[in-house]
Design a protein around this motif. Structure first.
Motif, PDB file in Angstrom:
ATOM      1  N   VAL A 244     -68.632 -44.156  13.591  1.00 14.57           N
ATOM      2  CA  VAL A 244     -69.635 -43.616  12.663  1.00 14.57           C
ATOM      3  C   VAL A 244     -71.023 -44.147  12.996  1.00 14.57           C
ATOM      4  N   GLU A 245     -71.108 -45.457  13.250  1.00 15.28           N
ATOM      5  CA  GLU A 245     -72.405 -46.065  13.554  1.00 15.28           C
ATOM      6  C   GLU A 245     -72.984 -45.554  14.872  1.00 15.28           C
ATOM      7  N   SER A 246     -72.125 -45.117  15.785  1.00 15.36           N
ATOM      8  CA  SER A 246     -72.591 -44.632  17.088  1.00 15.36           C
ATOM      9  C   SER A 246     -73.288 -43.283  16.989  1.00 15.36           C
ATOM     10  N   GLY A 247     -72.971 -42.529  15.944  1.00 16.80           N
ATOM     11  CA  GLY A 247     -73.586 -41.218  15.775  1.00 16.80           C
ATOM     12  C   GLY A 247     -72.920 -40.093  16.531  1.00 16.80           C
ATOM     13  N   VAL A 248     -71.693 -40.316  17.060  1.00  9.89           N
ATOM     14  CA  VAL A 248     -70.992 -39.230  17.738  1.00  9.89           C
ATOM     15  C   VAL A 248     -70.642 -38.136  16.729  1.00  9.89           C
ATOM     16  N   SER A 249     -70.235 -36.989  17.246  1.00  9.21           N
ATOM     17  CA  SER A 249     -70.123 -35.789  16.416  1.00  9.21           C
ATOM     18  C   SER A 249     -68.783 -35.616  15.720  1.00  9.21           C
ATOM     19  N   GLY A 250     -67.752 -36.322  16.178  1.00  7.65           N
ATOM     20  CA  GLY A 250     -66.446 -36.143  15.554  1.00  7.65           C
ATOM     21  C   GLY A 250     -65.358 -36.914  16.262  1.00  7.65           C
ATOM     22  N   ILE A 251     -64.130 -36.741  15.762  1.00  5.05           N
ATOM     23  CA  ILE A 251     -62.960 -37.464  16.280  1.00  5.05           C
ATOM     24  C   ILE A 251     -61.842 -36.465  16.536  1.00  5.05           C
ATOM     25  N   ILE A 252     -61.094 -36.665  17.616  1.00  5.77           N
ATOM     26  CA  ILE A 252     -59.866 -35.911  17.844  1.00  5.77           C
ATOM     27  C   ILE A 252     -58.694 -36.850  17.612  1.00  5.77           C
ATOM     28  N   ALA A 253     -57.825 -36.463  16.689  1.00  3.09           N
ATOM     29  CA  ALA A 253     -56.660 -37.278  16.339  1.00  3.09           C
ATOM     30  C   ALA A 253     -55.410 -36.391  16.404  1.00  3.09           C
ATOM     31  N   SER A 254     -54.562 -36.603  17.407  1.00  7.71           N
ATOM     32  CA  SER A 254     -54.617 -37.790  18.231  1.00  7.71           C
ATOM     33  C   SER A 254     -54.077 -37.484  19.621  1.00  7.71           C
ATOM     34  N   ASN A 255     -54.118 -38.491  20.466  1.00 12.64           N
ATOM     35  CA  ASN A 255     -53.502 -38.420  21.781  1.00 12.64           C
ATOM     36  C   ASN A 255     -51.988 -38.624  21.641  1.00 12.64           C
ATOM     37  N   THR A 256     -51.307 -38.769  22.759  1.00  8.90           N
ATOM     38  CA  THR A 256     -49.861 -38.983  22.744  1.00  8.90           C
ATOM     39  C   THR A 256     -49.512 -40.369  22.224  1.00  8.90           C
ATOM     40  N   THR A 257     -48.245 -40.558  21.851  1.00  4.85           N
ATOM     41  CA  THR A 257     -47.791 -41.829  21.305  1.00  4.85           C
ATOM     42  C   THR A 257     -46.849 -42.546  22.264  1.00  4.85           C
ATOM     43  N   LEU A 258     -46.793 -43.860  22.133  1.00  2.00           N
ATOM     44  CA  LEU A 258     -45.830 -44.667  22.885  1.00  2.00           C
ATOM     45  C   LEU A 258     -44.534 -44.863  22.107  1.00  2.00           C
ATOM     46  N   SER A 259     -44.519 -44.441  20.856  1.00  6.17           N
ATOM     47  CA  SER A 259     -43.319 -44.573  20.029  1.00  6.17           C
ATOM     48  C   SER A 259     -42.200 -43.681  20.560  1.00  6.17           C
ATOM     49  N   ARG A 260     -40.976 -44.135  20.390  1.00  2.00           N
ATOM     50  CA  ARG A 260     -39.803 -43.336  20.763  1.00  2.00           C
ATOM     51  C   ARG A 260     -38.860 -43.180  19.569  1.00  2.00           C
ATOM     52  N   GLU A 261     -39.385 -43.370  18.386  1.00  2.00           N
ATOM     53  CA  GLU A 261     -38.581 -43.329  17.172  1.00  2.00           C
ATOM     54  C   GLU A 261     -37.936 -41.959  16.969  1.00  2.00           C
ATOM     55  N   GLY A 262     -36.634 -41.956  16.779  1.00  2.62           N
ATOM     56  CA  GLY A 262     -35.907 -40.744  16.441  1.00  2.62           C
ATOM     57  C   GLY A 262     -35.541 -39.836  17.596  1.00  2.62           C
ATOM     58  N   LEU A 263     -35.883 -40.208  18.825  1.00  2.00           N
ATOM     59  CA  LEU A 263     -35.575 -39.345  19.960  1.00  2.00           C
ATOM     60  C   LEU A 263     -34.089 -39.390  20.306  1.00  2.00           C
ATOM     61  N   THR A 264     -33.579 -38.266  20.813  1.00  2.00           N
ATOM     62  CA  THR A 264     -32.162 -38.176  21.169  1.00  2.00           C
ATOM     63  C   THR A 264     -31.933 -37.806  22.627  1.00  2.00           C
ATOM     64  N   HIS A 265     -32.935 -37.216  23.286  1.00  2.00           N
ATOM     65  CA  HIS A 265     -32.746 -36.701  24.638  1.00  2.00           C
ATOM     66  C   HIS A 265     -32.595 -37.831  25.655  1.00  2.00           C
ATOM     67  N   MET A 266     -31.944 -37.532  26.768  1.00  2.00           N
ATOM     68  CA  MET A 266     -31.680 -38.526  27.804  1.00  2.00           C
ATOM     69  C   MET A 266     -32.975 -39.082  28.415  1.00  2.00           C
TER      70      MET A 266
END
Length: 367
Positions: A244-266
């Motif tokens: 906010v203090e930098s004065g940029v125009s906005g935020i993109i939320a979000s990038n990919t996650t490192l979490s693997r919670e709940g995954l089932t695939h090999m």
């Protein structure tokens, strides 16, 4: 239906990255054939209606559904994607110098989880070639954002030089810009989200954006920051304060996650960033938090696990002015855009909103 019944089964028998290149090259080649642009728009285009249109940063968006960065890394297929019904798109992530990225294999499908894992590592052709691609795509019909990053070999203490170089070279080609400091696949990149590193980086990119605006003239072009979903509450608060203090125009939320919670695939144990359905709730909650911390005064683009109109609507009501898809586009195909837009119209009508802009942040107001 053609995609899911015929094209998708063929693509999913291929190596994921080879299928990716086939799609990009196919859209690139198709857009150069007379009449094909019109055919793509006729088959998959989305009718623009006032209830889904919006104005943000002085830019007009026909609908709020965009294409996230990472699919068209080199801006090779902008004309093709612009005919499929997207309201806007990101190209990149691009770095000053070309780089090959990480070793193969580096992209994995997890169909049972409706997800992807990638550890691409900012593989791209560099700013010189991207500039040439964007110069040829000047007649695209949707806003294009250029997602910028640093080369792997550039140490963090000099990261701002790479971002400055990207803006300097590509300013004339993008409608807005995105600072990517949240990919998990470039060593130490995510540390740029914090403290003095973040402050110094955002100050530098703002200076360069102003310098380029003074040089090129025209409307002021916005610059956004793309953040990770794997942040502690205290980290988010400090980060938002700096942004906010930098004065940029906005935020993109979000990038990919490192979490693997709940995954089932090999493939769940593969290293890299996870995208898709497992990220849906996590990214929506982050949007909700960001909207509260910024008091709704800083526009947010929501990204992560949007497969249905309800997914998109939840992010909009949580505080996102626009949203982006990637993984769902791979699984659902071009028909996804029409389904999302038609579904959003019904949800807006159900809740008595005359436009999508009225729905932004409505969860907070109803509370």
């Amino acid at each position: 239906m053609l995609y899911k019944s015929l094209i998708k089964p063929l693509l999913f028998r291929m190596d994921p990255e080879k299928a990716h290149h086939l799609i990009i090259n196919g859209l690139h080649n198709a857009s150069n054939v007379p009449g094909v642009k019109g055919l793509l728009k006729g088959l998959y285009g989305v009718n623009s209606t006032p209830d889904l249109q919006s104005e943000l940063w002085g830019i007009h968006f026909d609908n709020p559904i965009g294409l996230a960065a990472g699919l068209d890394k080199n801006a090779k297929a902008v004309p093709g994607f612009s005919r499929l019904g997207f309201g806007f798109m990101e190209v990149g992530t691009v770095t000053p110098k070309p780089q090959v990225g990480n070793e193969l294999p580096r992209l994995f499908r997890l169909p049972e989880d409706q997800a992807l894992i990638n550890r691409m590592g900012f593989n791209n052709v560099g700013i010189e070639t991207m500039a040439k691609h964007l110069a040829k795509a000047t007649h695209h019909s949707i806003p294009v954002a250029v997602n910028i990053g640093k080369n792997k070999a550039t140490p963090n203490e000099h990261a701002e030089d790479d971002y400055r170089t990207c803006i300097n070279k590509l300013y004339g080609y993008g409608d807005f810009f995105v600072v990517n400091i949240s990919s998990p696949n470039t060593p130490d990149l995510r540390s740029l989200q914090h403290g003095d590193d973040l402050y110094r980086l955002l100050r530098t990119v703002q200076e360069e954006m102003k310098a380029q605006h003074n040089k090129h003239g025209g409307a002021v072009k916005p610059i956004l920051v793309k953040i990770a979903p794997d942040l502690e509450p205290e980290e988010i608060r400090y980060m938002v304060q700096t942004i906010v203090e930098s004065g940029v125009s906005g935020i993109i939320a979000s990038n990919t996650t490192l979490s693997r919670e709940g995954l089932t695939h090999m493939h769940k144990g593969e290293a890299g960033g996870l995208s898709g359905l497992p990220l849906t709730k996590r990214s929506t909650q982050l949007i909700h938090t960001l909207y509260e911390l910024t008091e709704g005064k800083l526009p947010i683009i929501g990204s992560g696990g949007i497969f249905t109109a309800q997914d998109a609507y939840d992010k909009i009501c949580a505080g996102a002015s626009l949203v982006e898809v990637y993984t769902a586009f791979i699984y659902e195909g071009p028909a996804l855009l029409r389904n999302l837009n038609e579904g959003l119209r019904k949800l807006l009508q159900r809740d008595g909103f005359k436009s999508v802009t009225e729905a932004v942040g409505s969860t907070h107001r109803h509370r």
